[in-house]
Enzyme design. Structure first.
Site, short mmCIF file in Angstrom:
data_model
loop_
_atom_site.label_atom_id
_atom_site.label_comp_id
_atom_site.label_asym_id
_atom_site.label_seq_id
_atom_site.Cartn_x
_atom_site.Cartn_y
_atom_site.Cartn_z
N HIS A 196 36.44 38.89 43.93
CA HIS A 196 36.53 39.10 42.48
C HIS A 196 37.62 40.13 42.18
O HIS A 196 37.78 41.11 42.92
CB HIS A 196 35.18 39.55 41.92
N GLU A 248 40.31 32.79 38.17
CA GLU A 248 40.06 33.78 37.12
C GLU A 248 41.32 34.61 36.91
O GLU A 248 41.55 35.59 37.66
CB GLU A 248 38.92 34.71 37.53
P1 PGA Z 1 34.34 37.74 31.55
O1 PGA Z 1 34.29 37.99 33.13
O2 PGA Z 1 33.61 36.48 31.28
O3 PGA Z 1 33.68 38.95 30.95
O4 PGA Z 1 35.79 37.64 31.18
C1 PGA Z 1 34.39 36.93 34.04
C2 PGA Z 1 34.28 37.45 35.45
O5 PGA Z 1 34.73 38.58 35.71
O6 PGA Z 1 33.74 36.79 36.34
#
Ligand code: PGA
Length: 239
Positions: free
Chosen positions: A88, A157
Site C-alpha cells: 500500500h 491505486e
Molecule cells: P481512499 O483510500 O478510498 O480513502 O482514497 C484508498 C486506499 O488507500 O486503499
C-alpha cells in the site's frame, strides 16, 4: 466483483464489531455472491468472521521472533487470517517500506498460501509525464513480485487519488487496467477516492474486477451500498 474495505488506523475493536454486524447481515440478507474483504486494524481482529473475509493491513514476514512491535505469522494464524494487503502506498511512502522489503513480504506470505492484495500506483508527477512513464514506474513495483501467483489480487491505486477526492478519468483507469491485464490474470481492483457516487461506474469499467475503498468504507451503510451496486452489475451482466 471483489470489494475491499481498508480501515487503516481507524475504528476501535468495538466499532469494528458493530460495523461487521451490519455488513455481515447485509451480505447474508441479500445473498451476495461477490467477495467482500475487510481490513480492520490488528486490535480489532476476531476469531469468527462468517460471510465476509477478514484480512490484515500488514504483517512481518517471519513465523515469530525478535521483531519488536511487529505482528508475525503465528499471531495471524491464531485469528485464522489468510489474507493480507501488501505494498500500500502509505506503507511505501509514509512508513518507508522499500521494494525489497515489500517483495520479501510478498514471497513469505505467498509461500504461506495467503490471498495477497498487492497495491501499485504512481505519484502525480509521474502521472503528468504520461502513460509510458506511469507504466515504467509501476514496473518497478513489480520487482520481486510473482504476478502469476494464484492467490494474487492486484490493486491499482494512484497515490494522488488516495484520500484526496480526486480520481483518474474512466479512460485513464481503463488504460492502466488494460496494461495490467496484459501482465497478469489476477483480478484487478481500482482504489483511490472510491465512494458511493462513483463505485458503480468504476466497477462497470473494462478489466475492473472490484474496488479497494478507504475513507468511504468507514461507513458500514456506504460500504453496503457499494456491495449492492456490485450485485446490481452482476444482474445486468447475467441478463
Ligand atoms: P481512499 O483510500 O478510498 O480513502 O482514497 C484508498 C486506499 O488507500 O486503499
Amino acid at each position: 466483483m471483489i470489494l475491499c474495505a481498508n480501515f487503516k488506523a481507524n475504528k476501535t475493536r468495538q466499532e469494528t464489531r458493530a460495523y461487521m454486524a451490519v455488513v455481515e447481515s447485509f451480505v447474508s440478507a441479500n445473498d451476495i455472491t461477490d467477495t467482500v474483504i475487510v481490513f480492520p486494524p490488528f486490535t480489532a481482529l476476531e476469531h469468527d468472521p462468517r460471510n465476509v473475509l477478514i484480512g490484515v493491513q500488514n504483517g512481518y514476514p517471519v513465523i515469530n521472533g525478535a521483531y519488536t512491535g511487529e505482528i508475525a505469522l503465528e499471531q495471524l494464524e491464531e485469528f485464522g487470517i489468510k489474507t493480507i494487503l501488501i505494498g500500500h502506498s502509505e506503507r511505501r511512502h509514509i512508513l518507508g517500506e522499500s521494494q525489497e522489503e515489500i517483495a520479501a513480504k510478498f514471497r513469505f506470505f505467498a509461500e504461506q498460501g495467503f490471498v495477497i492484495v498487492y497495491c501499485v500506483g504512481e505519484p502525480l508527477e509521474v502521472r503528468e509525464e504520461g502513460n509510458e512513464a506511469l507504466m515504467t514506474y509501476i514496473e518497478k513495483q513489480f520487482e520481486g513480485i510473482d504476478l502469476s501467483y494464484g492467490d494474487l489480487i492486484l490493486a491499482y491505486e494512484p497515490v494522488w487519488a488516495i484520500g484526496t477526492g480526486l480520481t483518474p478519468s474512466n479512460e485513464d483507469i481503463v488504460w492502466v487496467h488494460n496494461a495490467l491485464r496484459a501482465k497478469t490474470h489476477a483480478p484487478l481492483l481500482y482504489g483511490g477516492s472510491v465512494k458511493v457516487e462513483n463505485a458503480g461506474e468504476i466497477m462497470a469499467l473494462d478489466n475492473v474486477d472490484g474496488i479497494l475503498v478507504g475513507s468511504a468504507s468507514l461507513s458500514a451503510n456506504d460500504f453496503c451500498e457499494m456491495i449492492a451496486q456490485a450485485a446490481e452489475l452482476n444482474t445486468e451482466i447475467g441478463e
